[in-house]
Enzyme design. Sequence first.
Site, PDB file in Angstrom:
ATOM      1  N   ARG A 160       1.787  -5.150   2.887  1.00  0.00           N
ATOM      2  CA  ARG A 160       2.373  -6.239   2.095  1.00  0.00           C
ATOM      3  C   ARG A 160       1.914  -7.552   2.708  1.00  0.00           C
ATOM      4  O   ARG A 160       1.717  -7.653   3.931  1.00  0.00           O
ATOM      5  CB  ARG A 160       3.908  -6.198   2.146  1.00  0.00           C
ATOM      6  CG  ARG A 160       4.552  -5.191   1.213  1.00  0.00           C
ATOM      7  CD  ARG A 160       4.431  -5.583  -0.253  1.00  0.00           C
ATOM      8  NE  ARG A 160       5.100  -4.642  -1.139  1.00  0.00           N
ATOM      9  CZ  ARG A 160       4.523  -3.603  -1.729  1.00  0.00           C
ATOM     10  NH1 ARG A 160       3.245  -3.345  -1.534  1.00  0.00           N
ATOM     11  NH2 ARG A 160       5.219  -2.828  -2.549  1.00  0.00           N
ATOM     12  N   HIS A 186      -4.382  -6.776  -4.855  1.00  0.00           N
ATOM     13  CA  HIS A 186      -3.273  -5.801  -4.798  1.00  0.00           C
ATOM     14  C   HIS A 186      -3.550  -4.606  -5.721  1.00  0.00           C
ATOM     15  O   HIS A 186      -2.740  -4.266  -6.592  1.00  0.00           O
ATOM     16  CB  HIS A 186      -1.938  -6.476  -5.152  1.00  0.00           C
ATOM     17  CG  HIS A 186      -0.742  -5.694  -4.650  1.00  0.00           C
ATOM     18  ND1 HIS A 186       0.392  -6.266  -4.159  1.00  0.00           N
ATOM     19  CD2 HIS A 186      -0.515  -4.357  -4.562  1.00  0.00           C
ATOM     20  CE1 HIS A 186       1.261  -5.342  -3.804  1.00  0.00           C
ATOM     21  NE2 HIS A 186       0.717  -4.155  -4.038  1.00  0.00           N
TER      22      HIS A 186
END
Length: 313
Positions: A228, A276
Site C-alpha cells: 500500500r 495499482h
Amino acid sequence: MSILLAIQDWDSAGWVARFSKNAPGRDIRLWPDATDYKGVRYAVCWKPPQGLLAKLPDLQVMFSLGAGVDAMMHDPELPDVPLVRIVDPSLTGRMTEWVVLQVLMHHRRQRVHDAHQRDKLWGSVPQPAADAVGVGIMGLGVLGQDAAEKLIGLGFDVAGWSRTPKDLPGVTCFHGEDGLRPFLARTDILVVLLPLTPDTQAMIDFDLLGGLRTDNHMGGAVLINAGRGGLQVEADILRALAEGNLSGATLDVFVEEPLPPESPFWTHPKVTVTPHVAAESDPDYLCTYILRQIENFEAGRPLENVVDRSLGY
Ligand code: NDP
Ligand code: OXD
C-alpha cells in the site's frame, strides 16, 4: 437475508448484475441508491464511506472485495462483526507474476538495455547469477509466500520478514523488530507485500532504506512496493534515489491514488510506475467466493479468511 453492495471506484452496476445473477433469491441493494438498511445481513464493500456500515442494524458479516482491508479498518465506526477478506488464487498468481517481472527487470538491468537501445548502443552490463542476489520480502502472508516460492525456483537468495516467526522451505526467515536490520542487511532487492496497519504505516523511510545492501551489480538497492502507498514515505524514496543507496524502484501503490500528474515519480529515470494493477481479481470468482461463504455461514459452518482485528488490520 439482504446483501448491501457499498462499492466506490469499481463498476458498481456490474457487481449488482453479478450478485443478482448468482443469487437470484436474494434481495440485493446498492449503496447509495438504497436508503432502507433494515434486514441487511451482509455488506460487500470496496472503499465504503466511513460510518455507513454502522447504520446497518442487522449486519452480521462484512466482506472486503480486496485482499487489503485498510480502507475499511480506517472507519472509526466499523461494526464489531466478522470482516472477511479476499484470498483468491488468481490474484495471488497475478501478484507473483508482477513481483517476478519487477525483480527480473532490475536484476537483468532491463532499463539500462532500453536506454542503450534508444542510443543504438551495443552495450553490456554485469550479469551475476540469481543466487548472488538477495531478495527480501516484507510480509510473508498469502502473497509473500507465493512470490518467495517462485523466486526461489528462479535461484534467488530469498529472505522474508514477518510479524511472527515462520519456517518456510528455502526462505531465510526473520521476524519482528529484532529481525528487521539483519533482514535488510542481506537484501539487494526489497519487495514490500505488507498490509497497511498502524504498525506498518510509513515504515519504508530513509532510515529503513539505508539499511539495505548496496554493494551489488545494480549499483545500489532496489525497492519494489505493491503493498500500500501508506507504507512508504515518498520524499524519503526520492532522497534515497538521489543519494545513491537506492539504484531503482518500482511502485504500484502510492500515498495518493491516482498518482497526481505533478508527482516526480512519473518521470523519474530510476522509477517504474504501475497504476495499482499488480494483482487484480476475477470479479466472477469473488462473487462466487462471497456467496459460498454466506451459504456456509447460514449453515453454521465457519467463515474463511476472517481478519484478526486485534492486529489493527
Ligand atoms: P496476509 O495477511 O496474508 O499477509 C500479511 C503479512 O504481513 C504476514 O506475513 C504478516 O505477518 C505480515 N505483517 C503484518 N504486519 C506486520 C508487522 N507489523 N511487522 C511485520 N510483518 C507484518 O496478506 P496478503 O499477503 O494477502 O496481502 C498483503 C497486502 O498486499 C494486502 O494487505 C494489500 O495491502 C496488498 N495487496 C496489493 C494488491 C495490489 O494490486 N497492489 C493486491 C492485493 C493485495 P504474520 O504472518 O506474522 O502475521
Ligand atoms: C487488494 C488490492 O487489496 O487490489 O486486493 O489492492
